[in-house]
Design an enzyme around this catalytic site. Structure first.
Site, short mmCIF file in Angstrom:
data_model
loop_
_atom_site.label_atom_id
_atom_site.label_comp_id
_atom_site.label_asym_id
_atom_site.label_seq_id
_atom_site.Cartn_x
_atom_site.Cartn_y
_atom_site.Cartn_z
N ARG A 217 -3.17 -8.24 -2.35
CA ARG A 217 -4.02 -7.68 -1.08
C ARG A 217 -5.15 -7.11 -1.90
O ARG A 217 -5.03 -6.13 -2.71
CB ARG A 217 -3.66 -6.79 -0.67
N GLU A 219 -7.01 -4.89 -1.34
CA GLU A 219 -6.86 -3.63 -0.47
C GLU A 219 -8.39 -2.76 -0.23
O GLU A 219 -8.66 -2.49 -1.62
CB GLU A 219 -5.41 -2.84 -0.08
N ARG A 225 0.66 3.82 0.41
CA ARG A 225 1.07 2.82 1.42
C ARG A 225 0.05 1.50 0.80
O ARG A 225 1.13 0.14 0.68
CB ARG A 225 0.71 2.81 2.62
N GLU A 365 5.52 0.72 8.37
CA GLU A 365 5.75 0.05 8.48
C GLU A 365 5.74 -0.80 7.71
O GLU A 365 5.53 -0.27 6.52
CB GLU A 365 3.92 -0.96 8.68
P1 ATP Z 1 -0.81 -2.22 6.71
O1 ATP Z 1 -1.60 -2.41 8.36
O2 ATP Z 1 -0.27 -0.94 6.68
O3 ATP Z 1 -2.27 -2.68 5.85
P2 ATP Z 1 0.02 -5.62 7.14
O4 ATP Z 1 0.21 -5.09 8.29
O5 ATP Z 1 -0.91 -5.94 6.88
O6 ATP Z 1 0.49 -3.65 6.04
P3 ATP Z 1 1.66 -7.96 6.07
O7 ATP Z 1 1.10 -8.59 6.28
O8 ATP Z 1 2.12 -7.32 7.78
O9 ATP Z 1 0.61 -6.12 5.81
O10 ATP Z 1 2.77 -7.60 5.05
C1 ATP Z 1 4.21 -7.01 5.34
C2 ATP Z 1 4.59 -6.12 4.72
O11 ATP Z 1 4.04 -6.15 3.16
C3 ATP Z 1 4.13 -4.89 5.51
O12 ATP Z 1 4.46 -4.92 6.47
C4 ATP Z 1 4.59 -4.02 3.91
O13 ATP Z 1 5.55 -3.90 3.96
C5 ATP Z 1 3.85 -5.11 2.88
N1 ATP Z 1 2.93 -4.57 2.41
C6 ATP Z 1 1.76 -5.19 2.58
N2 ATP Z 1 0.42 -5.19 2.47
C7 ATP Z 1 0.94 -4.38 1.30
C8 ATP Z 1 0.27 -3.28 0.23
N3 ATP Z 1 -1.01 -3.51 -0.10
N4 ATP Z 1 1.11 -3.26 -0.69
C9 ATP Z 1 2.18 -2.10 -0.64
N5 ATP Z 1 3.03 -2.69 0.42
C10 ATP Z 1 2.24 -4.42 1.28
MG MG Z 2 1.96 -5.66 9.09
#
Ligand code: ATP
Ligand code: MG
Length: 451
Positions: A217, A219, A225, A365
């Site tokens: 990602r 980010e 987190r 989450e």
């Molecule tokens: P957030 O809203 O917290 O950025 P997300 O909804 O984008 O997360 P999902 O695509 O739902 O993340 O990914 C499933 C799971 O993977 C998340 O619930 C989290 O535990 C983990 N996750 C997602 N993005 C990350 C990240 N950048 N770093 C660490 N763990 C992550």
């Molecule tokens: Mg999510």
């Protein structure tokens, strides 16, 4: 070559001559006598060098020995005196009286004290190849390995098949701002944000699948987190009624993992602020709008039209369910259809909202999941509703053209789960080799603490 004895095996070998191999974990000088704690893959053991009991070469070598040198020590296992016994160590009743000492590898003087609790996260990360050797971090990543093992064991027992999903995917696959582009290939490609499409395709093959793999990602923000590369614990399965089947499976999966940790790493857990999470028979679940109404009623903050909860609200809800429902976990369901990915199944009774969920653990989450579209035409329509071109998803869509049962699944972040379990504030600390905007192993721009 003599047979090697592991530190913990020495306990049952009092009186015998054995060979121990390992790293010097501690050195204590008591006049001419030197105590070395030797660490191997199974634990640590105290060894004692008394010059009169050692070969002359070994006496000379022992003088030089420092922390993290790797040694081969031959000697007799002896019971320690009553006052010298350490009840807190599995090998605390014995020690090895060194006869011969061989150096397998030397180590330079350490730049820091590995067991120093006050080392900041930045320095800890700069020196990971050695700070990971400290007792606390060996424990942390041992626990993490057992989480993965628990995940695998439970799903294998439930008839799931483990798959390896590709990490290079077509650019159109997931889209969004947080994808890493991959140049070089003739097609536009990116690094996979999750194994989503491939695990769904594989439901058409195996019915039940899971994957443990890296997710990427890009980010946009630095938070406690988010990582740029994390480990996704993903699963997907067919023949479900709705998202509740997925939520129920996750509940039992977590219960299995917690029991597995108690059985395998209870002493490692004690080194961290581990409190066994409260996991009721049924994890409480609320619709997003219900949570927002609750927050409005209890705190006066009106976010009842927002598509998601803010981190502060997730934390608030975490405390609320802990107090009112004695649960460290809470599911939130029914996120708006407009805000969830195109494969998310809408609630027939209220199509503005989806049969999807997030799982919060202690206010953060850790999972997103839900029921997915399995009908080809509905899925194509959903893509169009979101302004996507079904042509771009031809490959993925094949599995839905040729018979896909009602299905759903979830993605669980390994590092976030580990961090929440152990009371670690920053997810980077619960990540073996964290990557973020400023760091790939080493800090990319030198921070102030380096002169
Ligand atoms: P957030 O809203 O917290 O950025 P997300 O909804 O984008 O997360 P999902 O695509 O739902 O993340 O990914 C499933 C799971 O993977 C998340 O619930 C989290 O535990 C983990 N996750 C997602 N993005 C990350 C990240 N950048 N770093 C660490 N763990 C992550
Ligand atoms: Mg999510």
């Amino acid at each position: 070559m003599s047979v090697r004895t592991l530190s913990v095996e020495a306990v049952s070998k009092v009186g015998a001559e054995v060979t121990i191999k390992g790293w010097v974990n501690a050195r204590r000088n008591m006049g001419k006598i030197v105590f070395l704690d030797i660490r191997d893959r199974a634990g640590t053991i105290q060894t004692v060098g008394v010059p009169s009991q050692m070969t002359p070469e070994s006496v000379e070598r022992l003088k030089e020995v420092r922390l993290e040198w790797v040694l081969e020590l031959k000697g007799a296992v002896q019971e320690r005196g009553a006052k010298q016994k350490n009840p807190n160590s599995p090998t605390g009743a014995v020690e090895l009286l060194i006869k011969e000492l061989k150096v397998l590898a030397k180590a330079e003087p350490l730049p820091l004290d590995l067991e120093d609790e006050k080392i900041g996260l930045g320095i800890h990360l700069d020196y990971l190849p050695i700070t990971l050797r400290s007792e606390k971090y060996r424990a942390l990543f041992k626990i993490q390995a057992e989480i993965v093992r628990g995940f695998r064991d439970y799903l294998n027992a439930q008839g799931f098949t483990e798959i390896q999903a590709p990490k290079i995917v077509a650019a159109a696959a997931e889209g969004g701002a947080d994808v890493f582009e991959v140049k070089y290939l003739k097609n536009k490609a990116t690094l996979a944000q999750s194994p989503q499409f491939y695990k769904q395709i594989m439901v058409g093959v195996f019915e039940r699948v899971f994957a443990v793999g890296n997710c990427f990602r890009a980010e946009q923000h630095a938070t406690t987190r988010h990582l740029n590369e994390f480990t996704g614990l993903d699963l997907e399965f067919g023949m479900i009624e709705d998202h509740h089947d997925v939520m129920n499976l996750e509940t039992e999966l977590l219960r299995h993992i917690l029991n597995h940790l108690d059985k395998t790493v209870s002493s490692e857990l004690k080194l961290w602020s581990y409190i066994r999470p409260e996991l009721p028979e049924k994890i409480p679940y609320f619709k997003l709008r219900e949570v927002q109404e609750l927050i409005k009623k209890e705190t006066g903050v009106d976010h009842t039209n927002e598509p998601d909860l803010e981190p502060g609200e997730e934390k608030w809800l975490g405390n609320y369910v802990q107090e009112k429902h004695h649960s460290d976990f809470v599911f939130i369901t029914h996120y708006p259809t407009a805000k969830r990915p195109m494969y998310t199944y809408p609630d027939e009774a209220d199509p503005e909202f989806t049969k999807s969920f997030d799982l919060l653990f202690r206010g953060v989450e850790i999972t997103s999941g839900g029921q997915r579209f399995n009908d080809y035409n509905q899925l194509v329509q959903s893509m169009k509703n979101k302004g996507l071109n079904p042509e771009d998803f031809k490959f993925y869509l094949e599995s839905f053209q040729y018979g896909m049962p009602p299905e759903g699944g979830l993605g669980l972040g390994l590092e976030r789960l580990t961090a929440r379990l152990l009371g670690v504030d920053n997810v980077k600390e619960a990540t073996l080799f964290p990557r973020d905007l400023n760091r790939i192993d080493l800090q990319l721009s030198p921070p102030e603490y380096k002169q």
